[in-house]
Design a protein around this motif. Structure first.
Motif, short mmCIF file in Angstrom:
data_model
loop_
_atom_site.label_atom_id
_atom_site.label_comp_id
_atom_site.label_asym_id
_atom_site.label_seq_id
_atom_site.Cartn_x
_atom_site.Cartn_y
_atom_site.Cartn_z
N ALA A 105 1.23 -1.51 0.21
CA ALA A 105 0.22 0.12 0.01
C ALA A 105 0.25 1.09 -0.27
O ALA A 105 0.90 2.71 -0.71
CB ALA A 105 -0.64 -0.03 1.19
N TRP A 106 2.03 1.40 0.74
CA TRP A 106 2.86 2.25 0.99
C TRP A 106 3.46 2.52 -0.28
O TRP A 106 3.80 4.05 -1.25
CB TRP A 106 4.11 2.28 1.56
CG TRP A 106 5.03 3.01 1.63
CD1 TRP A 106 5.36 4.00 2.89
CD2 TRP A 106 6.56 2.92 1.36
NE1 TRP A 106 6.53 4.84 2.31
CE2 TRP A 106 7.25 3.79 1.51
CE3 TRP A 106 6.53 2.01 0.36
CZ2 TRP A 106 8.05 4.77 0.95
CZ3 TRP A 106 7.69 2.72 -0.38
CH2 TRP A 106 8.90 4.04 0.05
N LEU A 107 3.90 1.34 -1.47
CA LEU A 107 4.19 1.64 -2.39
C LEU A 107 3.60 2.13 -3.79
O LEU A 107 4.54 2.42 -4.51
CB LEU A 107 5.05 -0.13 -2.55
CG LEU A 107 6.12 0.07 -4.79
CD1 LEU A 107 7.26 1.20 -4.30
CD2 LEU A 107 6.37 -1.67 -4.76
N ARG A 108 2.34 1.71 -3.43
CA ARG A 108 1.30 2.36 -4.99
C ARG A 108 1.29 3.33 -3.98
O ARG A 108 1.57 4.22 -5.33
CB ARG A 108 0.34 1.51 -4.62
CG ARG A 108 -0.20 0.20 -5.04
CD ARG A 108 -1.79 -0.32 -4.56
NE ARG A 108 -1.92 -0.40 -3.43
CZ ARG A 108 -2.47 -1.59 -2.96
NH1 ARG A 108 -1.93 -2.95 -3.71
NH2 ARG A 108 -2.64 -2.14 -2.64
N GLN A 109 0.92 3.90 -2.84
CA GLN A 109 1.04 5.94 -3.02
C GLN A 109 2.81 6.35 -3.29
O GLN A 109 2.09 7.48 -3.63
CB GLN A 109 0.70 5.95 -1.39
CG GLN A 109 0.11 7.33 -0.56
CD GLN A 109 0.34 7.63 0.79
OE1 GLN A 109 -0.21 6.44 1.34
NE2 GLN A 109 0.44 8.05 1.73
N ASN A 110 3.19 5.53 -3.09
CA ASN A 110 4.18 7.10 -2.88
C ASN A 110 5.07 6.60 -4.91
O ASN A 110 5.78 7.88 -4.81
CB ASN A 110 5.61 5.79 -1.93
CG ASN A 110 5.35 6.96 -1.31
OD1 ASN A 110 6.19 7.55 -0.68
ND2 ASN A 110 4.71 6.49 -0.20
N THR A 111 4.27 5.77 -5.83
CA THR A 111 5.17 5.26 -7.02
C THR A 111 3.96 5.66 -7.83
O THR A 111 4.24 5.98 -8.98
CB THR A 111 5.74 4.37 -6.96
OG1 THR A 111 4.30 3.41 -7.06
CG2 THR A 111 6.66 3.87 -6.41
#
Length: 211
Positions: A105-111
């Motif tokens: 979820a963090w990766l989706r939000q930041n990329t």
């Protein structure tokens, strides 16, 4: 071992109808994460699963034909296995490599990339492909390699002062683009789910592998 037929609407949504196991088409083999020594090391888990599956499929070969194949193509693999979706597997491997121990979820939000989630957080889920589906996946992988430099350039432009994030972005984009072609490949045929308890059970289902 739990076997179920997947829904026609989604390759991940199980239906209640039982069926006789065979390895024709595309298959998902699920093994508890705790069965692996280092469950967070996706590269290591992929190699181990592939090694055991390959050995089991070779043992299936019998008679003169099997002997000929063993002599002239000793390292030829009859299957290819893919841990989770390409985007999830590439993302987890890239995060481990770059030291970004965060959630998908963090990766989706930041990329801003649509990385898929794991099929089941308690299991490692492996697609097992044979014959034309194996060849199709290899084509997808080769095409991705051709575009990797382009993805790397995108990463540098997006994160000009953060080498780890630019590298993470490139590897994740590789997986996301592979997802698009892989989903089409999976949608072309029935997907079957084998839920095992440990790695040793692989030899019990490979006897029906359509190689």
């Amino acid at each position: 071992m739990q076997l179920h037929k997947t829904s026609d609407l989604s390759p991940f949504a199980p239906a209640k109808m039982l069926y006789n196991p065979n390895f024709k088409g595309i298959n998902i083999v699920q093994i508890p994460r705790k069965a692996f020594k280092h469950p967070e090391n996706y590269k290591e888990c992929s190699k181990l699963f592939g090694k055991i599956l390959d050995r089991a499929s070779r043992e299936k070969l019998r008679g003169k034909l099997g002997s000929i194949i063993a002599v002239f193509m000793p390292k030829a693999s009859k299957t290819v296995s893919v841990l989770e979706s390409p985007s999830y597997a590439h993302a987890k491997t890239a995060m481990r490599k770059t030291g970004n121990n965060y959630s998908i979820a963090w990766l989706r939000q930041n990329t801003g990339l649509p990385v898929k989630d794991s099929m089941d957080n308690n299991y490692h889920s492996f697609y097992v492909l044979t014959k034309e589906h194996k060849a199709g996946y290899m084509d997808i992988f080769k095409q991705g390699l051709k575009n990797l430099m382009h993805f790397a350039t995108e990463g540098v432009l997006k994160y000009p002062e953060n080498k780890k994030m630019s590298s993470l972005y490139a590897q994740t984009k590789f997986g996301v683009e592979a997802d698009k072609a892989f989903d089409k490949l999976v949608a072309e045929t029935q997907v079957k789910d084998f839920k095992l308890q440990n790695l040793d059970e692989i030899k019990n289902i490979v006897k029906d592998l359509d190689i």
